[in-house]
Design a protein around this motif. Structure first.
Motif, PDB file in Angstrom:
ATOM      1  N   PRO A 485       1.002  -1.282   0.128  1.00  0.00           N
ATOM      2  CA  PRO A 485      -0.124  -0.105  -0.049  1.00  0.00           C
ATOM      3  C   PRO A 485       1.028   1.358   0.239  1.00  0.00           C
ATOM      4  O   PRO A 485       2.216   1.087   0.352  1.00  0.00           O
ATOM      5  CB  PRO A 485      -0.896  -0.075   1.384  1.00  0.00           C
ATOM      6  N   SER A 503      -3.351   7.199   6.684  1.00  0.00           N
ATOM      7  CA  SER A 503      -4.377   7.171   5.692  1.00  0.00           C
ATOM      8  C   SER A 503      -3.518   6.916   4.323  1.00  0.00           C
ATOM      9  O   SER A 503      -2.226   7.281   4.239  1.00  0.00           O
ATOM     10  CB  SER A 503      -5.297   8.207   5.606  1.00  0.00           C
ATOM     11  N   PHE A 505      -3.627   4.610   0.153  1.00  0.00           N
ATOM     12  CA  PHE A 505      -4.576   4.079  -0.868  1.00  0.00           C
ATOM     13  C   PHE A 505      -3.836   2.564  -0.823  1.00  0.00           C
ATOM     14  O   PHE A 505      -2.907   2.216  -0.711  1.00  0.00           O
ATOM     15  CB  PHE A 505      -4.151   4.854  -2.424  1.00  0.00           C
ATOM     16  N   GLY A 506      -4.853   1.892  -1.202  1.00  0.00           N
ATOM     17  CA  GLY A 506      -4.253   0.276  -1.696  1.00  0.00           C
ATOM     18  C   GLY A 506      -5.412  -0.402  -2.401  1.00  0.00           C
ATOM     19  O   GLY A 506      -6.141   0.312  -3.331  1.00  0.00           O
ATOM     20  N   PRO A 508      -8.975  -2.486  -3.077  1.00  0.00           N
ATOM     21  CA  PRO A 508      -9.926  -2.931  -2.692  1.00  0.00           C
ATOM     22  C   PRO A 508     -10.070  -4.341  -1.859  1.00  0.00           C
ATOM     23  O   PRO A 508      -9.549  -5.246  -2.883  1.00  0.00           O
ATOM     24  CB  PRO A 508     -11.148  -2.659  -3.379  1.00  0.00           C
ATOM     25  N   ILE A 512      -5.320  -3.540   5.840  1.00  0.00           N
ATOM     26  CA  ILE A 512      -3.959  -2.590   5.724  1.00  0.00           C
ATOM     27  C   ILE A 512      -3.728  -2.932   7.195  1.00  0.00           C
ATOM     28  O   ILE A 512      -4.490  -2.421   8.168  1.00  0.00           O
ATOM     29  CB  ILE A 512      -4.160  -1.291   5.311  1.00  0.00           C
ATOM     30  N   VAL A 529      -9.467  -1.957   3.343  1.00  0.00           N
ATOM     31  CA  VAL A 529      -9.339  -0.963   1.919  1.00  0.00           C
ATOM     32  C   VAL A 529     -10.639  -0.709   1.093  1.00  0.00           C
ATOM     33  O   VAL A 529     -11.518  -1.714   0.867  1.00  0.00           O
ATOM     34  CB  VAL A 529      -8.392  -1.429   0.885  1.00  0.00           C
ATOM     35  N   ARG A 533     -10.607   2.516  -3.247  1.00  0.00           N
ATOM     36  CA  ARG A 533      -9.077   2.455  -2.872  1.00  0.00           C
ATOM     37  C   ARG A 533      -8.400   2.934  -1.780  1.00  0.00           C
ATOM     38  O   ARG A 533      -7.485   3.101  -1.641  1.00  0.00           O
ATOM     39  CB  ARG A 533      -8.320   2.823  -4.242  1.00  0.00           C
ATOM     40  N   THR A 534      -9.274   3.749  -0.884  1.00  0.00           N
ATOM     41  CA  THR A 534      -8.764   4.582   0.141  1.00  0.00           C
ATOM     42  C   THR A 534      -9.151   3.893   1.393  1.00  0.00           C
ATOM     43  O   THR A 534      -9.646   2.610   1.409  1.00  0.00           O
ATOM     44  CB  THR A 534      -9.511   5.870   0.316  1.00  0.00           C
ATOM     45  N   TRP A 535      -8.236   4.162   2.596  1.00  0.00           N
ATOM     46  CA  TRP A 535      -8.060   3.490   3.825  1.00  0.00           C
ATOM     47  C   TRP A 535      -7.610   4.631   4.741  1.00  0.00           C
ATOM     48  O   TRP A 535      -6.825   5.349   4.295  1.00  0.00           O
ATOM     49  CB  TRP A 535      -7.464   2.209   3.794  1.00  0.00           C
ATOM     50  N   ALA A 554      -0.173  -4.758   3.581  1.00  0.00           N
ATOM     51  CA  ALA A 554      -1.356  -5.006   2.916  1.00  0.00           C
ATOM     52  C   ALA A 554      -1.525  -6.590   2.965  1.00  0.00           C
ATOM     53  O   ALA A 554      -0.420  -7.269   2.800  1.00  0.00           O
ATOM     54  CB  ALA A 554      -1.494  -4.678   1.448  1.00  0.00           C
TER      55      ALA A 554
END
Length: 672
Positions: A485, A503, A505-506, A508, A512, A529, A533-535, A554
């Protein structure tokens, strides 16, 4: 009292028995900078000069040439904050120069306040050249000098020139001796530089050239009927050559000399089938050379070589190494393919094993054999070995068995240049890669997208022009793991408190996990995620203040990505105190803020936007901190936040955590 140079306005006040008068009328002075005390001059390459020294910070130093050849100027230079200055100027010919130097500061009305003059002189003389020489029989002299000058080299006490004059270019010069010197012992050479009537002092050089080891050109004879070979070689024409053999190292043999060529043959025979060593030295110029040695044997048994690899009827690649046994040290091994010499003869260094590399063999059935030759004597041909040259399967270099690759991976390997590679997952008919070309370096690669889990890969390669196809490669089993990620916040080297939100992106569906890059890999929290695609995950840190590194990993179905998403941050764990405004109190504008903290600098901000600063740059000491709002606060209930830098060095902290006050009230404007 002491004041800085420049325009200064002073007033006077007197005090008698504790009673002070009114201040007098201001008087303006132009304070002159102090006179420079010294100027250093340093010669640079290509006729440059560097002027440097110490002066008053931010003053302008002027260096003016008063006399000397040329029309050079020196640009003014500003004194740096550490009180030093330096300026370079080019194109200064040889000669004596005088200069004056001043430093000045502006008078604020377009003029300058100039110091007293400092005068100095400097002479540029033609320096002595540096010199070194090679140890060749015809030595090469070289070194550094003054560009444009000529270096002249003479024998001692005004003797003849020993080498042509050398022009100095780019600060370097070189000249080869006019004649061969040969072995030499402490021969004197005097040299100096000359330029336009200027001459440097003489530099004396003492040259010693050691005799080279004599050359052993050939060892002949010593076959079955003659057990003492003839040793031949060359040497310096005036040298004395001595020779010894390893089986009688205390006996020194003189040689027969003819115009620099020597020869020797010992009357006593040598033991056959044993390695002997002849060692030769020459003495000339009061020095003895390093030894030259060479091994030889007499009546060596020359075996029929044996090919041990590949074995008969083996399938082999176009490029391979043929290996064998029963080689003889000193012999040359010739390998043949289908009766034709296939590679240059291989000179064997040791008895026993030998090997010869072959490349670009034609596909199909081929027959290998080998023969070795020693001192012109050929051995019997080896027994033939028939093989089948085929296109071998390609080899994986990425991934390796048991290794890991991300979902979006590049698969790579080695193959036959010009071939095309296909890659598939074991048990599936569809191809992951097809028709991937193998480069001239034998490498191939291709990008794939793989599902997370355990996967087994295989490959084959084809060559259309030759209508050849390889078999399947050995299967390679590896783990496909999630892509690493990306951490968006906090930013690199950002400041965080004990409670913060990480925070990024990764992919889905991945989970994380945030941890610290410490010995224990301390886990701080985890989160899935989202589809966009955000976390993000809120974490609490209990570690000591200072530098920390956050790591995001991830995971999916028990498979974890590499720990490559790393973000260095600065943790502030200390919490300062806000004493005022107190909870529930009404305050008047401007609002007074105060509290306790550690030595440093802080600021008070709005509770809803830390970039909206109410009281900036507040000094914090052991007695606390306080300040007044520089902005009008909105009427009604308010909260404030406080954060500070820390400079006391007590525990490595450099920043504090954010703290927030209790609610306080700000009255609105009075009714009209």
């Amino acid at each position: 009292m002491t004041v800085d140079p420049g325009v200064v306005t002073l007033v006077a006040q007197q005090t008698i028995q504790g009673v002070s008068s009114l201040r007098g009328t201001p008087v303006t002075f132009k304070v002159r900078p102090s006179r420079l005390t010294s100027v250093s001059v340093t010669a640079l390459a290509d006729s440059g000069l560097r002027f440097s020294g110490a002066g008053h910070k931010n003053a302008t130093v002027d260096v003016i040439k008063l006399s000397g050849p040329g029309s050079q100027t020196i640009p003014p230079v500003t004194v740096s904050n550490n009180g030093t200055w330096s300026v370079d100027s080019a194109n200064w010919p040889l000669g004596r120069y005088s200069f004056k130097a001043t430093q000045k500061v502006p008078d604020n009305i377009g003029g300058w306040i100039v110091s007293s003059e400092y005068t100095f002189s400097y002479t540029i003389e033609l320096p002595r050249p540096t010199v070194d020489y090679t140890g060749d029989y015809t030595p090469v002299f070289s070194g550094t000098g003054y560009t444009g000058a000529a270096v002249v080299l003479y024998g001692p006490a005004g003797g003849n020139k020993v080498a042509p004059d050398a022009q100095v270019s780019g600060g370097r010069w070189s000249s080869t001796a006019s004649a061969e010197w040969g072995p030499t012992f402490k021969r004197k050479v005097d040299l100096r530089q000359e330029l336009n009537g200027h001459v440097s002092g003489w530099e004396e050089l003492e040259v010693t050239i050691a005799p080279l080891p004599p050359v052993i050109t050939e060892i002949t004879g010593g076959d079955d009927s003659q057990l003492s070979p003839t040793i031949k070689g060359t040497c310096w024409i005036e040298a004395v050559v001595n020779l010894v053999y390893s089986d009688a190292p205390t006996i020194v043999h003189p040689v027969t000399m003819t115009n620099g060529n020597w020869t020797h043959r010992r009357a006593t025979p040598f033991t056959p089938n044993v390695t002997h060593t002849v060692t030769v030295t020459q003495t000339a110029g009061q020095q003895t050379s390093l030894p030259a040695s060479r091994n030889f044997q007499v009546s060596r048994a020359l075996h029929k070589p044996v090919i041990t690899s590949p074995v008969r009827e083996a399938e082999v690649a176009r490029d391979l190494t043929v290996r064998g046994q029963l080689g003889v040290a000193g012999a040359s091994m010739q390998l043949r393919v289908d009766g034709i010499n296939a590679a240059p003869p291989q000179q064997l260094i040791t008895d026993g094993e030998w090997s010869i590399a072959l490349t670009g063999l034609a596909f199909g059935r081929r027959i290998f054999d080998a023969q070795q030759t020693l001192d012109g004597r050929p051995s019997e041909l080896s027994d033939p070995v028939a093989v089948m040259v085929v296109l071998m399967p390609p080899v994986f270099t990425v991934p390796l068995p048991g290794g890991k690759v991300p979902r979006a991976a590049t698969i790579a390997g080695k193959g036959t240049p010009g071939a095309k590679v296909q890659v598939w997952e074991e048990g599936r008919e569809d191809l992951l890669l097809m028709e991937v070309p193998v480069g001239f370096d034998g490498c191939w690669e291709g990008a794939v997208n793989l599902p997370v889990g355990v996967i087994t890969l295989q490959a084959r390669q084809t060559m259309e022009a030759q209508k050849e196809a390889s078999g399947e490669s050995s299967p390679v089993t590896c783990d496909v793991v999630p892509d690493a990620p990306w951490i968006e916040t906090p930013v690199k080297d950002g400041e965080i408190g004990r409670v913060t939100v990480v925070s990024g992106f990764g992919e889905p569906g991945d989970t994380i996990t945030i941890s610290l890059d410490d010995a224990a890999h301390t886990v701080l929290g985890s989160t899935p995620v989202l589809e966009d695609r955000t976390w993000s995950v809120a974490v609490t840190l209990t570690q000591p203040a200072g530098a920390q590194v956050l790591v995001a990993v991830a995971s999916l179905d028990g498979f974890e990505s590499d720990r490559c998403a790393r973000q260095p941050v600065v943790l502030g764990s200390y919490s300062p105190v806000i004493d005022t405004p107190q909870a529930g109190r009404w305050v008047a504008e401007p609002v007074n803020f105060s509290g306790q903290g550690r030595r440093g600098t802080g600021e008070v901000t709005s509770w809803y936007n830390p970039e909206y600063v109410w009281a900036p740059a507040l000094a914090v000491s052991a007695q606390g901190w306080q300040g007044w709002s520089v902005r009008r606060l909105s009427a009604g209930g308010n909260w404030c936040r406080f954060k500070q830098t820390i400079v006391d060095g007590a525990d490595g902290s450099t920043i504090s955590d954010w703290v927030q006050s209790r609610r306080f009230e700000v009255p609105g404007p009075p009714p009209r």
